[in-house]
Design a protein around this motif. Sequence first.
Motif, PDB file in Angstrom:
ATOM      1  N   ALA A 183       0.807  -1.222   0.000  1.00  0.00           N
ATOM      2  CA  ALA A 183       0.000   0.000   0.000  1.00  0.00           C
ATOM      3  C   ALA A 183       0.839   1.271   0.000  1.00  0.00           C
ATOM      4  CB  ALA A 183      -0.934  -0.009   1.207  1.00  0.00           C
ATOM      5  N   GLN A 184       1.975   1.257   0.712  1.00  0.00           N
ATOM      6  CA  GLN A 184       2.821   2.464   0.779  1.00  0.00           C
ATOM      7  C   GLN A 184       3.850   2.508  -0.345  1.00  0.00           C
ATOM      8  OE1 GLN A 184       2.351   4.778   3.144  1.00  0.00           O
ATOM      9  NE2 GLN A 184       0.997   3.666   4.529  1.00  0.00           N
ATOM     10  N   ARG A 185       3.830   1.512  -1.230  1.00  0.00           N
ATOM     11  CA  ARG A 185       4.784   1.424  -2.345  1.00  0.00           C
ATOM     12  C   ARG A 185       6.235   1.516  -1.844  1.00  0.00           C
ATOM     13  NH1 ARG A 185       2.837   4.957  -7.328  1.00  0.00           N
ATOM     14  NH2 ARG A 185       4.047   3.387  -8.442  1.00  0.00           N
ATOM     15  N   LEU A 186       6.461   0.899  -0.704  1.00  0.00           N
ATOM     16  CA  LEU A 186       7.747   1.004  -0.006  1.00  0.00           C
ATOM     17  C   LEU A 186       8.405  -0.368   0.142  1.00  0.00           C
ATOM     18  CD1 LEU A 186       9.686   2.695   1.968  1.00  0.00           C
ATOM     19  CD2 LEU A 186       8.100   2.009   3.798  1.00  0.00           C
ATOM     20  N   VAL A 187       9.752  -0.382   0.010  1.00  0.00           N
ATOM     21  CA  VAL A 187      10.546  -1.566   0.340  1.00  0.00           C
ATOM     22  C   VAL A 187      11.520  -1.176   1.446  1.00  0.00           C
ATOM     23  CG1 VAL A 187      12.016  -3.408  -0.565  1.00  0.00           C
ATOM     24  CG2 VAL A 187      10.637  -2.044  -2.151  1.00  0.00           C
ATOM     25  N   VAL A 188      11.542  -1.943   2.518  1.00  0.00           N
ATOM     26  CA  VAL A 188      12.529  -1.737   3.574  1.00  0.00           C
ATOM     27  C   VAL A 188      13.580  -2.832   3.447  1.00  0.00           C
ATOM     28  CG1 VAL A 188      12.944  -1.619   6.062  1.00  0.00           C
ATOM     29  CG2 VAL A 188      10.792  -0.749   5.109  1.00  0.00           C
ATOM     30  N   VAL A 189      14.858  -2.427   3.382  1.00  0.00           N
ATOM     31  CA  VAL A 189      15.967  -3.387   3.333  1.00  0.00           C
ATOM     32  C   VAL A 189      16.750  -3.225   4.615  1.00  0.00           C
ATOM     33  CG1 VAL A 189      18.011  -4.169   2.080  1.00  0.00           C
ATOM     34  CG2 VAL A 189      16.116  -3.087   0.820  1.00  0.00           C
ATOM     35  N   THR A 190      16.848  -4.280   5.412  1.00  0.00           N
ATOM     36  CA  THR A 190      17.603  -4.144   6.655  1.00  0.00           C
ATOM     37  C   THR A 190      18.305  -5.446   7.014  1.00  0.00           C
ATOM     38  OG1 THR A 190      17.540  -3.250   8.911  1.00  0.00           O
ATOM     39  CG2 THR A 190      15.686  -4.649   8.263  1.00  0.00           C
ATOM     40  N   CYS A 191      18.963  -5.442   8.152  1.00  0.00           N
ATOM     41  CA  CYS A 191      19.756  -6.591   8.593  1.00  0.00           C
ATOM     42  C   CYS A 191      18.852  -7.638   9.255  1.00  0.00           C
ATOM     43  CB  CYS A 191      20.816  -6.099   9.585  1.00  0.00           C
ATOM     44  SG  CYS A 191      21.978  -7.376  10.135  1.00  0.00           S
ATOM     45  N   MET A 192      19.349  -8.867   9.324  1.00  0.00           N
ATOM     46  CA  MET A 192      18.619  -9.945  10.014  1.00  0.00           C
ATOM     47  C   MET A 192      18.629  -9.773  11.525  1.00  0.00           C
ATOM     48  SD  MET A 192      21.275 -13.173   9.835  1.00  0.00           S
ATOM     49  CE  MET A 192      22.944 -13.103  10.521  1.00  0.00           C
ATOM     50  N   ASP A 193      19.431  -8.831  12.035  1.00  0.00           N
ATOM     51  CA  ASP A 193      19.669  -8.704  13.479  1.00  0.00           C
ATOM     52  C   ASP A 193      18.379  -8.812  14.304  1.00  0.00           C
ATOM     53  OD1 ASP A 193      22.135  -7.535  15.363  1.00  0.00           O
ATOM     54  OD2 ASP A 193      20.127  -7.142  16.148  1.00  0.00           O
ATOM     55  N   ALA A 194      18.461  -9.602  15.382  1.00  0.00           N
ATOM     56  CA  ALA A 194      17.286  -9.915  16.200  1.00  0.00           C
ATOM     57  C   ALA A 194      16.734  -8.702  16.951  1.00  0.00           C
ATOM     58  CB  ALA A 194      17.639 -11.026  17.187  1.00  0.00           C
ATOM     59  N   ARG A 195      17.562  -7.650  17.057  1.00  0.00           N
ATOM     60  CA  ARG A 195      17.137  -6.474  17.822  1.00  0.00           C
ATOM     61  C   ARG A 195      16.386  -5.454  16.977  1.00  0.00           C
ATOM     62  NH1 ARG A 195      23.222  -5.925  19.836  1.00  0.00           N
ATOM     63  NH2 ARG A 195      23.364  -6.460  17.629  1.00  0.00           N
ATOM     64  N   ILE A 196      16.146  -5.796  15.691  1.00  0.00           N
ATOM     65  CA  ILE A 196      15.452  -4.869  14.792  1.00  0.00           C
ATOM     66  C   ILE A 196      14.066  -5.407  14.469  1.00  0.00           C
ATOM     67  CG2 ILE A 196      15.480  -3.777  12.513  1.00  0.00           C
ATOM     68  CD1 ILE A 196      18.516  -4.189  12.460  1.00  0.00           C
TER      69      ILE A 196
END
Lengths: 165, 165
Positions: free
Chosen positions: B29-42
């Motif tokens: 819906a927001q036409r957004l892609v988030v790319v981040t780390c696998m880190d468990a704290r995120i």
Amino acid sequence: MSDVWSRIGEAAERYAEAFDAGDLPTPPAQRLVVVTCMDARIDPVQLFGLSLGDAHVLRNAGAVVTDDVLRSVAVSTQLLGTRKVALMAHTRCGMAGITNDDVRASFAAAGVDASDVDFQPFPDLEESVRAGMARLSASPLLPEDVDVHGWIYDVETGRVSEVGA
Amino acid sequence: MSDVWSRIGEAAERYAEAFDAGDLPTPPAQRLVVVTCMDARIDPVQLFGLSLGDAHVLRNAGAVVTDDVLRSVAVSTQLLGTRKVALMAHTRCGMAGITNDDVRASFAAAGVDASDVDFQPFPDLEESVRAGMARLSASPLLPEDVDVHGWIYDVETGRVSEVGA
């Protein structure tokens, strides 16, 4: 179109103000890695009742066990002590039931030559999960006692069903 | 060690019982892609205040823009209409400030030959985000109007800071 940026920026501001988990260690508390699709309808943290610090989460298009997933799971098990991998695909996945030719045709229609890219689509969802589980279990990079489970998440019912190895 | 499996299985059961988002479309819906780390704290969903259906989420070890991330973002933009990419690394990342030799030595100590694997560690966090942003912006697979922003998330304060291109 700056709407989205300000909206998520404000959300991040509120998140920081309420934040109280600043002393979590790097190794995941549940020694778990979740591998799933990028699909916007999946929230693995809520689904599996995870707390901050519990599990590594890996996501890509299709929940395919690619070289990059293998690299990441190997780092997770070897450097950060995880021992369980939950591999979860989902119904209505855009990568299921299509071919590279289908995807490349869409790019070609936009004037982009993607003829040398393997988009890693797959004909069958359950088969893809089984292939991913097999690839993880067979990898010499992962410890022998790593425990791999497979699931399919139904985006219409919110229900998971297990996939046998 | 079946504890984790039964715990997440029960959580998934509760999730399904409370589920009421079964009619969301595939395109975010927001036409957004988030790319981040696998880190468990995120938890990118909570952090950015996303609702189910809002955004694609890609995660790997280090939030590195690998071939697999590029494949996934290309699928996301071309087939599912997203136009914004939020690339977010984080402090205390296990992939920052180490080398392939360090990682390979850890595998060697466990009796595993990983000498031919590129684990994609990086010397500097901010440089890695900039390199990822540049790779995304330069890719012929992504539409010209794709809008890429970079962040670093501080796992100790819960606060994000933007990284200029």
